[in-house]
Design an enzyme around this catalytic site. Structure first.
Site, PDB file in Angstrom:
ATOM      1  N   LYS A 171      38.045  45.137  40.849  1.00  0.00           N
ATOM      2  CA  LYS A 171      37.328  45.698  39.834  1.00  0.00           C
ATOM      3  C   LYS A 171      36.980  44.399  38.954  1.00  0.00           C
ATOM      4  O   LYS A 171      37.993  43.901  38.241  1.00  0.00           O
ATOM      5  CB  LYS A 171      38.122  46.633  38.925  1.00  0.00           C
ATOM      6  CG  LYS A 171      37.179  47.209  37.775  1.00  0.00           C
ATOM      7  CD  LYS A 171      37.860  47.701  36.459  1.00  0.00           C
ATOM      8  CE  LYS A 171      38.299  46.550  35.459  1.00  0.00           C
ATOM      9  NZ  LYS A 171      37.066  45.931  34.749  1.00  0.00           N
ATOM     10  N   CYS A 279      44.177  30.792  30.193  1.00  0.00           N
ATOM     11  CA  CYS A 279      45.554  30.810  29.917  1.00  0.00           C
ATOM     12  C   CYS A 279      46.222  29.737  30.018  1.00  0.00           C
ATOM     13  O   CYS A 279      47.560  29.786  29.486  1.00  0.00           O
ATOM     14  CB  CYS A 279      45.886  31.930  30.987  1.00  0.00           C
ATOM     15  SG  CYS A 279      46.137  31.254  32.668  1.00  0.00           S
TER      16      CYS A 279
HETATM   17  P1  NAD Z   1      41.887  41.886  29.005  1.00  0.00           P
HETATM   18  O1  NAD Z   1      43.339  42.456  28.886  1.00  0.00           O
HETATM   19  O2  NAD Z   1      40.915  42.581  28.038  1.00  0.00           O
HETATM   20  O3  NAD Z   1      40.973  42.749  30.370  1.00  0.00           O
HETATM   21  C1  NAD Z   1      41.449  42.408  31.539  1.00  0.00           C
HETATM   22  C2  NAD Z   1      41.150  43.555  32.742  1.00  0.00           C
HETATM   23  O4  NAD Z   1      41.672  44.614  32.216  1.00  0.00           O
HETATM   24  C3  NAD Z   1      39.622  43.705  32.678  1.00  0.00           C
HETATM   25  O5  NAD Z   1      39.235  43.953  33.965  1.00  0.00           O
HETATM   26  C4  NAD Z   1      39.263  45.006  31.842  1.00  0.00           C
HETATM   27  O6  NAD Z   1      38.310  45.908  32.333  1.00  0.00           O
HETATM   28  C5  NAD Z   1      40.775  45.684  31.738  1.00  0.00           C
HETATM   29  N1  NAD Z   1      41.273  46.248  30.685  1.00  0.00           N
HETATM   30  C6  NAD Z   1      40.964  46.158  29.232  1.00  0.00           C
HETATM   31  N2  NAD Z   1      41.672  46.924  28.505  1.00  0.00           N
HETATM   32  C7  NAD Z   1      42.215  47.953  29.223  1.00  0.00           C
HETATM   33  C8  NAD Z   1      42.861  49.202  29.104  1.00  0.00           C
HETATM   34  N3  NAD Z   1      43.176  49.513  27.862  1.00  0.00           N
HETATM   35  N4  NAD Z   1      43.409  49.704  30.204  1.00  0.00           N
HETATM   36  C9  NAD Z   1      42.968  49.522  31.306  1.00  0.00           C
HETATM   37  N5  NAD Z   1      42.508  48.215  31.707  1.00  0.00           N
HETATM   38  C10 NAD Z   1      42.049  47.372  30.843  1.00  0.00           C
HETATM   39  O7  NAD Z   1      41.618  40.444  29.024  1.00  0.00           O
HETATM   40  P2  NAD Z   1      40.361  39.623  28.924  1.00  0.00           P
HETATM   41  O8  NAD Z   1      40.121  39.540  27.421  1.00  0.00           O
HETATM   42  O9  NAD Z   1      39.260  39.977  30.015  1.00  0.00           O
HETATM   43  O10 NAD Z   1      41.104  38.193  29.461  1.00  0.00           O
HETATM   44  C11 NAD Z   1      41.602  37.272  28.474  1.00  0.00           C
HETATM   45  C12 NAD Z   1      43.212  37.335  28.688  1.00  0.00           C
HETATM   46  O11 NAD Z   1      43.451  37.145  30.030  1.00  0.00           O
HETATM   47  C13 NAD Z   1      43.854  36.422  27.805  1.00  0.00           C
HETATM   48  O12 NAD Z   1      45.133  36.911  27.381  1.00  0.00           O
HETATM   49  C14 NAD Z   1      44.243  35.342  28.662  1.00  0.00           C
HETATM   50  O13 NAD Z   1      45.355  34.705  28.446  1.00  0.00           O
HETATM   51  C15 NAD Z   1      44.795  36.229  30.124  1.00  0.00           C
HETATM   52  N6  NAD Z   1      44.499  35.260  31.287  1.00  0.00           N
HETATM   53  C16 NAD Z   1      45.759  35.007  31.828  1.00  0.00           C
HETATM   54  C17 NAD Z   1      45.743  34.526  32.927  1.00  0.00           C
HETATM   55  C18 NAD Z   1      47.045  34.153  33.630  1.00  0.00           C
HETATM   56  O14 NAD Z   1      47.103  33.337  34.684  1.00  0.00           O
HETATM   57  N7  NAD Z   1      48.187  34.422  33.294  1.00  0.00           N
HETATM   58  C19 NAD Z   1      44.653  33.884  33.700  1.00  0.00           C
HETATM   59  C20 NAD Z   1      43.297  34.328  32.972  1.00  0.00           C
HETATM   60  C21 NAD Z   1      43.414  35.012  31.891  1.00  0.00           C
END
Ligand code: NAD
Length: 485
Positions: A171, A279
């Protein structure tokens, strides 16, 4: 048109709702991303489950031939894929190409599965009894990924899962589905059997359906900490393996013996590269001693004021836009909160940007940052350099270890003893010594600890084979039939 990819075919989502996919450099709508439903998930998982029954029987060396072919297709399409990344995410072309190439390295490493997946055996664990342990694929795995690396992050998981003999449902982020649409066209061209790789577009409904579907064995998630925790709790409470990589707050430490020019250039690139939407982006630079702090202030401010912002497709651009107007406003609010709490502005990236049609900020430099300030505690995910002065190395380490996050941290020094102390004492799992973005290569594992990671086995590398397989042990004793020999 953005569609789902199920059982080797492009199919329309059954969802009635959709979200705009926006070019962050000008806020023009590029397309609509359908928000899929639990019915879409069920179809994709059923397809993956039926494909698993035959895919697992394909010898590993034959399975990886599909990955070799797919890797060549990726290499032929790097420029086009990078352009899509820039278009929907905003990264510069150089950054976008780098991220696609990192993805290709994952496929490369997963092609080594015949060696990586080998088990163990031991004769005479007791007299006349032998034991073998093999790693077996388990079934359907799912990946849920964020907006910030549309090409790269999915590759942290599925090439390893599929090479091990599992099948997969991805997804993508509903904010950046265009890159994966193109990548799945290449997956189709590589000829993977129907159902081995599936994709369902959508948001929360799709995520929750994947976390609870009885035929999904495990979930790989990357995104913000609250959603990582949600996916971990929902998935594990439904009996699944989960590896959930969350948000971060990354500190960098500059010791007085650091090579100051190199340290400052490296730290700045870490913080503002990809507009801070990484991240592994550095956030707070803790300088040990007043003189070091002053030198860092002066150098970083000079370097940051030379950055050119703009559309990532323009080769003159050093830094692209943030993903959305909301993300830009959030970063502006965090800058203001720091000022309200007593930080001093050396460079205000909020100036001279609001006339631009995209979600642009220039680099901001704030000094006088203290650990209790909101900006020193929350993930910024924007191009904001926070400078703080500490009196000792130990004070810096204690600030790092007091953070609830533990993704990465960097030390700038020329002392081996200091580097050793740092690696030994800090909590974050990915450590840079004079490296601003310590991203492990495909053959090492990637992931933090504390609230930056929920689960046991991290992303990619040899250890991820453990996540995507079950270890099956056979203990055998063969009695001699003396009538035959
Ligand atoms: P996000 O958590 O908003 O979304 C990530 C995924 O979760 C998406 O596919 C989204 O559709 C889904 N999602 C969003 N809200 C949801 C909910 N309430 N319930 C279920 N699914 C949901 O993250 P983002 O804004 O897309 O990405 C940025 C974040 O990702 C930052 O916090 C960053 O640090 C983190 N990140 C971490 C790493 C790592 O390796 N630790 C790598 C890349 C990004």
């Amino acid at each position: 048109m953005i569609r789902n990819f199920i059982h080797g075919e492009w199919v329309n989502s059954t969802g009635k709702k959709s979200v705009d996919i926006i070019n962050p450099a000008n806020n023009k709508v590029l397309e609509q991303c359908p928000l899929g439903t639990s019915d879409d998930v069920d179809r994709a998982v059923e397809s993956a489950q039926s494909a698993f029954l035959t895919w697992r029987q394909v010898p590993a060396q034959e399975r990886v031939q599909y990955l070799f072919k797919f890797k060549s297709l990726l290499e032929e399409n790097v420029t086009e894929l990078a352009k899509l990344v820039t278009l929907e995410n905003g990264k510069t072309t150089v950054e976008a190409k780098g991220s696609v190439n990192r993805g290709i390295q994952m496929v490369d490493t997963a092609c080594g599965i015949p060696s990586l997946m080998m088990g163990q055996g031991f004769e005479d664990i007791a007299a006349g009894i032998d034991c073998i342990a093999i790693k077996r694929p388990m079934g359907v795995f799912a990946g849920i990924v964020p907006f910030n690396f549309p090409a790269m992050v999915p590759f942290w998981f599925w090439p390893f899962a599929v090479a091990c003999g599992n099948t997969f449902v991805l997804k993508p982020s509903e904010r950046v589905p265009l890159t994966q649409q193109k990548i799945f066209e290449l997956i189709q061209k590589a000829g993977f059997p129907p159902g081995v790789m599936n994709m369902v577009q959508g948001g929360k409904e799709v995520v929750d359906a994947l976390c609870t579907h009885p035929k999904v064995q495990g979930l790989s998630f990357v995104g913000s900490t609250p959603v990582a925790k949600h996916v971990y709790e929902l998935g594990t409470s439904h009996g699944k393996r989960v590896q959930a990589l969350g948000g971060a707050k990354n500190f960098m430490v500059v010791l007085p013996d650091a090579l100051m020019d190199k340290a400052c250039a490296t730290a700045l690139e870490s913080i503002i590269g990809c507009a801070g939407e990484r991240c592994l982006a550095g956030s707070v630079i803790l300088s040990v001693g007043h003189k070091t702090h002053q030198e860092v202030e002066e150098r970083i401010t000079r370097l940051a004021s030379e950055i050119t912002i703009g559309d990532g497709l323009d080769p003159k651009t050093n830094m692209g836009p943030l993903i959305s107007p909301q993300a830009k406003q959030r970063v502006k609010d965090l800058i203001q909160s720091a000022i309200d709490e007593g930080a001093k502005v050396l460079l205000d990236g909020r100036q001279n940007v609001d006339h631009l049609s995209g979600n642009f900020l220039r680099p901001t430099i704030l000094t006088g940052i203290r650990p209790e300030m909101k900006i020193a505690q929350e993930e910024v995910f924007g191009p904001v350099v926070c400078l703080g002065e500490v009196q000792s190395f130990d004070e810096a380490i204690s600030i790092i270890n007091n953070s609830p996050y533990a993704n990465t941290t960097t030390l700038f020094t020329t002392s081996g003893a200091a580097a050793r102390k740092f690696s030994y004492e800090v909590d974050p799992s990915m450590i840079g010594i004079n490296i601003g973005v310590p991203a492990p290569m495909a053959f090492f594992s990637f992931g933090g600890s504390k609230h930056s990671f929920y689960g046991d086995i991290k992303a990619h590398g040899a250890s991820s084979v453990g996540f995507f397989t079950d270890t099956k042990v056979t203990i055998q004793r063969w009695m001699k039939d003396s009538s035959i020999w």
